[in-house]
Design a protein around this motif. Structure first.
Motif, PDB file in Angstrom:
ATOM      1  N   VAL A 283       0.483  -0.585   0.100  1.00  0.00           N
ATOM      2  CA  VAL A 283       0.196  -0.210   0.080  1.00  0.00           C
ATOM      3  C   VAL A 283       0.970   1.029  -0.032  1.00  0.00           C
ATOM      4  O   VAL A 283       1.405   1.707   1.334  1.00  0.00           O
ATOM      5  N   GLU A 284       1.076   1.712  -1.127  1.00  0.00           N
ATOM      6  CA  GLU A 284       1.768   2.610  -1.115  1.00  0.00           C
ATOM      7  C   GLU A 284       1.149   4.212  -1.074  1.00  0.00           C
ATOM      8  O   GLU A 284       1.512   5.146  -1.254  1.00  0.00           O
ATOM      9  N   THR A 285      -0.127   4.456  -1.744  1.00  0.00           N
ATOM     10  CA  THR A 285      -0.699   5.557  -1.477  1.00  0.00           C
ATOM     11  C   THR A 285      -1.977   5.182  -0.890  1.00  0.00           C
ATOM     12  O   THR A 285      -1.978   5.038   0.038  1.00  0.00           O
ATOM     13  N   ASN A 286      -3.277   5.316  -1.667  1.00  0.00           N
ATOM     14  CA  ASN A 286      -4.276   5.589  -1.028  1.00  0.00           C
ATOM     15  C   ASN A 286      -4.833   4.271  -1.611  1.00  0.00           C
ATOM     16  O   ASN A 286      -6.651   4.376  -1.388  1.00  0.00           O
ATOM     17  N   ILE A 287      -4.823   3.506  -1.743  1.00  0.00           N
ATOM     18  CA  ILE A 287      -5.140   2.408  -2.306  1.00  0.00           C
ATOM     19  C   ILE A 287      -5.084   1.253  -1.574  1.00  0.00           C
ATOM     20  O   ILE A 287      -4.141  -0.014  -1.197  1.00  0.00           O
ATOM     21  N   ALA A 288      -6.187   0.052  -1.859  1.00  0.00           N
ATOM     22  CA  ALA A 288      -5.907  -1.488  -0.744  1.00  0.00           C
ATOM     23  C   ALA A 288      -6.444  -2.204  -1.297  1.00  0.00           C
ATOM     24  O   ALA A 288      -7.981  -2.106  -1.421  1.00  0.00           O
ATOM     25  N   TYR A 289      -6.043  -3.135  -1.383  1.00  0.00           N
ATOM     26  CA  TYR A 289      -6.620  -4.309  -2.129  1.00  0.00           C
ATOM     27  C   TYR A 289      -6.486  -5.827  -1.100  1.00  0.00           C
ATOM     28  O   TYR A 289      -5.366  -5.970  -0.991  1.00  0.00           O
ATOM     29  N   PHE A 290      -7.613  -5.867  -0.590  1.00  0.00           N
ATOM     30  CA  PHE A 290      -7.326  -7.298   0.409  1.00  0.00           C
ATOM     31  C   PHE A 290      -7.834  -8.600  -0.829  1.00  0.00           C
ATOM     32  O   PHE A 290      -8.758  -8.729  -1.877  1.00  0.00           O
TER      33      PHE A 290
END
Ligand code: TLP
Length: 351
Positions: A283-290
């Motif tokens: 997670v490098e910015t404002n998006i996260a994938y689960f």
């Protein structure tokens, strides 16, 4: 459930204009922008050109139109565009590179939406009448399906060198370029200088209700202006919405670091929960994938349960969920989302 109880993490496109932004929009001076008469649109375009270090910029209704007018302006039907296999122009713009520009796509693999200069070199078509001609390389920064990943300047510079050696143009899908800038401390022009055209959006993390822009040389932007009209994107008293975009540029860039901190906090907490997997370092910015474990149900069913408890996230594949942080999600709301996720996943028996 009232609006304030909902933590809407489906996208950073869902933000609503703040009271001050609405005021700036209400106060905007307007004119007919197709005639070039709207002073607020003109001011926005000058500001964006300056921010990106380009000769000119043009206001367009959406990020998709920004990308597609830039593509149309720099290609011919039958050309081939080099892009990542996970790119937005390929997955989420309704087939527009072929539909509107008559171009095929040469899709490159690579982790987190990033490919290398040697991948590009290998994909460029020889000058032979059998082949489509490679004319344009598209980089997406940050990369949406790559998890909001950021490209390094070095890798972009290496791709530019290959592009120059083969006389190809480069377009940056910078829908979330400002997130990349805040994450790395690189000024927008520091990225933009490697590209012939740059698109950027005001209606994602920056929180404006509508609008994007394309920047490039004055000659290219004149062509984009023609294709904006052809694609139905010529707007009239657009100063009303351009004022929201101007407000966003002037007030909402620096705060993107809060969104990045919130996404990281969510990812770190979720990484500890049963049933979900995420590498917080991704997670490098404002998006996260689960990723949803098979025994914890599907992304669809999990998102439905979270939603019933006020946390809205997006199922993007059978076992994959996306969460995006933004202006309308506070740290308190992130903490609430973490509690909801923890309660739901902790109490899952039958799914
Ligand atoms: N992305 C949207 C959806 O289309 C998936 C989102 O919710 O993330 N480039 C990139 C990298 C984008 O993420 C988007 C929007 C666009 C272009 C297009 O912008 P719009 O929606 O304004 O056409």
């Amino acid at each position: 459930m009232t609006d304030t109880n909902i933590v809407d993490l489906r996208s950073d496109t869902v933000t609503k204009p703040t009271p001050d932004m609405r005021q700036a929009m209400a106060d905007a001076q307007v004119g007919d922008d197709v005639f070039g008469d709207d002073p607020t649109v003109n001011r926005l375009q000058e500001k964006v050109a300056e921010l990106l270090g380009k000769e000119a910029a043009i206001f367009v209704p959406s990020g998709s139109m920004a990308n597609q007018t830039a593509i149309r302006a720099q290609t011919q039907p039958g050309d081939e565009i080099i892009a990542h296999a996970d790119s937005h122009i390929y997955h989420y713009e309704a087939g527009a590179p072929s539909g509107l520009s008559g171009c095929s796509l040469r899709l490159l693999p690579g982790p987190q939406g990033r490919y290398t200069a040697s991948d590009v070199e290998a994909a460029i078509r020889p000058l032979d009448s059998h082949f489509p001609q490679s004319t344009l390389i598209v980089v997406e920064n940050t990369h949406n399906r790559g998890g909001g990943s950021v490209w390094s300047i070095d890798s972009i510079a290496a791709i530019r060198a290959v592009a120059d050696a083969h006389n190809l143009k480069m377009h940056l899908d910078g829908a979330r370029l400002m997130n990349a800038c805040i994450a790395t401390g690189t000024p927008p022009a520091g990225y933009a200088k490697y590209f012939d055209t740059v698109s950027t959006c005001f209606s994602k993390g920056l929180g404006a209700p509508v609008g994007s822009a394309v920047a490039g040389t004055a000659a290219t932007i004149r062509r984009v202006h023609r294709f904006r009209k052809m694609f139905g994107g010529g707007m009239r008293q657009a100063g009303i919405i351009a004022a929201g975009a101007l407000y966003a540029i002037e007030n909402h860039i620096d705060r993107l670091s809060d969104d990045h901190d919130n996404a990281k906090r969510l990812a770190l907490a979720a990484a500890e929960m049963p049933g979900l997997s995420i590498d917080p370092d991704s997670v490098e910015t404002n998006i996260a994938y689960f990723d949803v474990d098979e025994n914890a149900g599907t992304a669809q069913s999990r998102c439905q349960t979270f939603r019933e408890k006020g946390v809205w996230m997006l199922p993007v594949a059978p076992q994959r969920i996306r969460a995006v942080t933004h202006l309308d999600v506070s740290r308190d709301q992130i903490e609430r989302a973490i509690t909801v996720l923890g309660n739901v996943l902790g109490s899952q028996s039958a799914v």
